[in-house]
Design a protein around this motif. Structure first.
Motif, PDB file in Angstrom:
ATOM      1  N   GLN A 147       0.466  13.095  -8.276  1.00 30.81           N
ATOM      2  CA  GLN A 147       1.001  13.032  -6.923  1.00 30.81           C
ATOM      3  C   GLN A 147       0.056  12.336  -5.951  1.00 30.81           C
ATOM      4  O   GLN A 147       0.495  11.548  -5.106  1.00 30.81           O
ATOM      5  CB  GLN A 147       1.310  14.445  -6.419  1.00 30.81           C
ATOM      6  N   ASN A 182       0.920   9.024  -3.656  1.00 30.62           N
ATOM      7  CA  ASN A 182       0.805   8.955  -2.195  1.00 30.62           C
ATOM      8  C   ASN A 182      -0.046   7.760  -1.765  1.00 30.62           C
ATOM      9  O   ASN A 182       0.315   7.033  -0.828  1.00 30.62           O
ATOM     10  CB  ASN A 182       0.204  10.251  -1.651  1.00 30.62           C
ATOM     11  N   ARG A 224       7.325   9.557  -8.674  1.00 27.24           N
ATOM     12  CA  ARG A 224       6.459  10.500  -9.396  1.00 27.24           C
ATOM     13  C   ARG A 224       7.278  11.078 -10.548  1.00 27.24           C
ATOM     14  O   ARG A 224       8.291  11.748 -10.338  1.00 27.24           O
ATOM     15  CB  ARG A 224       5.970  11.618  -8.479  1.00 27.24           C
TER      16      ARG A 224
END
Length: 387
Positions: free
Chosen positions: A158, A162, A181
């Protein structure tokens, strides 16, 4: 190390600009809000967003962003102190590979160009990349598929998702890259009859082969590539590719070997022997007196010559010894200079030979590249009737 003012390039904010890493500017002029690569040296390359109110600071001085506006990309810009300069370069995937923060091991230009060539990537194609990692390869893919192609990129971590999402937005690539993801080894790609090529940089790429096969366009030839550091991974992936009817399975390894080019003089036998005698004399003079006496005795014995007397039995005054030593040095240096010269002087004389030599340290293995081809589905091929 270079630094920037508080709100300069430490956090690059998105701006309304028409160019990106995938689209070159028609006018090639730096404008307010543009991305610019500041190239100070090979080890010091920095990406900034031009802001008319900001200043870039480094140990060589200050560079006002306002002074960059209106200049062409490629311009050499001096600092306010006159002690240094930098180049204003257009951001390319190759430069981003040098700049980007390494969240994972990245692909470099040698592997990137090789992979894109064997996958036969072209503008307008669609492609899958898994995993995204630091996004080095993603930028090169986006530029190649632009302006109408699309990249589907998958990453299971994750935080890396980002970071990559923000970079794609900052660099104007969000409309070309769909980042998700997803653990594709367990959950697949959730794409059917959608892409022309697939690239897998995964710990277990063989677990994603079945889902990758479903994602290929049924009526076209599909190309797949895996990037694995261990031969055991390659073996398992080859087995999976064969089971799913992939053909033309080939493995490659990219290695970079730098060569040092040297121009040496061609000497006659007499000149070579004289040069070796001069070097031998220099080696003897570099030894301490005690070691030099031992060295001379050993050399004399090896050549079956008469043993040389040790220095303590030689009745030579200290001043006279230094004078003789200096005279020998002058004579040796003169002879050595007569047998030396610059490469240009040797080349002009026509008595030279060019050789190459590998440096002591070489960059080694990164990973194995495995390529395979998926033929079109028989059911998707047009039916031809013969009358």
């Amino acid at each position: 190390m270079a630094s920037t003012s508080a709100s300069s390039s430490s956090a690059i904010a998105p701006a309304a600009t028409t160019h990106s890493f995938a689209r070159y500017k028609a006018n090639n002029i730096v404008e307010d809000g543009d991305l610019v690569v500041l190239y100070l040296s090979k080890e010091n390359v920095i990406l900034i967003r031009v802001d008319v109110n900001e200043t870039f600071n480094c140990k060589f001085g200050s560079y006002r962003h306002a002074d960059m506006i209106g200049l062409e990309y490629g311009t050499k810009l001096g600092s306010n102190t006159g002690r240094g300069f930098l180049y204003l370069l257009f951001p390319t995937p190759e430069l981003w590979t040098l700049i980007l923060p390494h969240r994972t091991q990245i692909l470099y230009v040698a592997d990137i160009s090789f992979i894109m060539n064997f996958l036969n990537l072209k503008p307008g194609m669609s492609m899958i990349e898994s995993g995204t990692g630091s996004g080095s390869f993603s930028h090169s893919i986006a530029r190649t598929l632009a302006p109408t192609g699309h990249l589907y990129s998958f990453e299971y971590h994750q935080e890396r998702v980002n970071a990559a999402t923000k970079e794609f937005e900052d660099h104007g690539l969000s409309d070309m890259i769909t980042l998700r993801r997803r653990d594709v080894c367990k959950d697949g790609f959730d794409l059917v009859d959608r892409v022309d090529a697939v690239f897998l940089d995964l710990p277990a790429p063989w677990e994603a082969v079945a889902s990758a096969k479903r994602a290929f366009k049924k009526n076209k030839i599909g190309k797949i590539c895996t990037f694995s550091p261990c031969i055991e991974q390659i073996s398992k992936t080859v087995t999976a590719l064969s089971e799913h009817k992939f053909v033309d399975i080939q493995m490659y390894e990219c290695l970079i070997r730098f060569q040092e080019v040297r121009i040496l003089p061609i000497l006659t036998i007499e000149e070579a022997m004289e040069k070796e005698r001069i070097h031998e004399s220099k080696r003897q003079r570099a030894l301490p007196r005690v070691l030099r006496d031992s060295y001379l005795k050993a050399t004399a014995k090896a050549n079956e010559d008469e043993e040389l007397p040790p220095a303590k039995h030689m009745k030579i005054e200290k001043g006279q010894e230094e004078e003789n030593s200096n005279k020998d040095n002058d004579d040796t240096n003169k002879k050595d200079q007569s047998l030396s010269g610059t490469p240009a002087e040797f080349e002009a004389s026509g008595k030279t030979v060019t050789i190459t030599k590998l440096p002591v340290e070489q960059r080694g293995h990164t990973s194995y590249l495995l390529f395979a081809t998926l033929p079109p589905s028989v059911d998707s091929l047009p039916v031809v009737t013969l009358e």
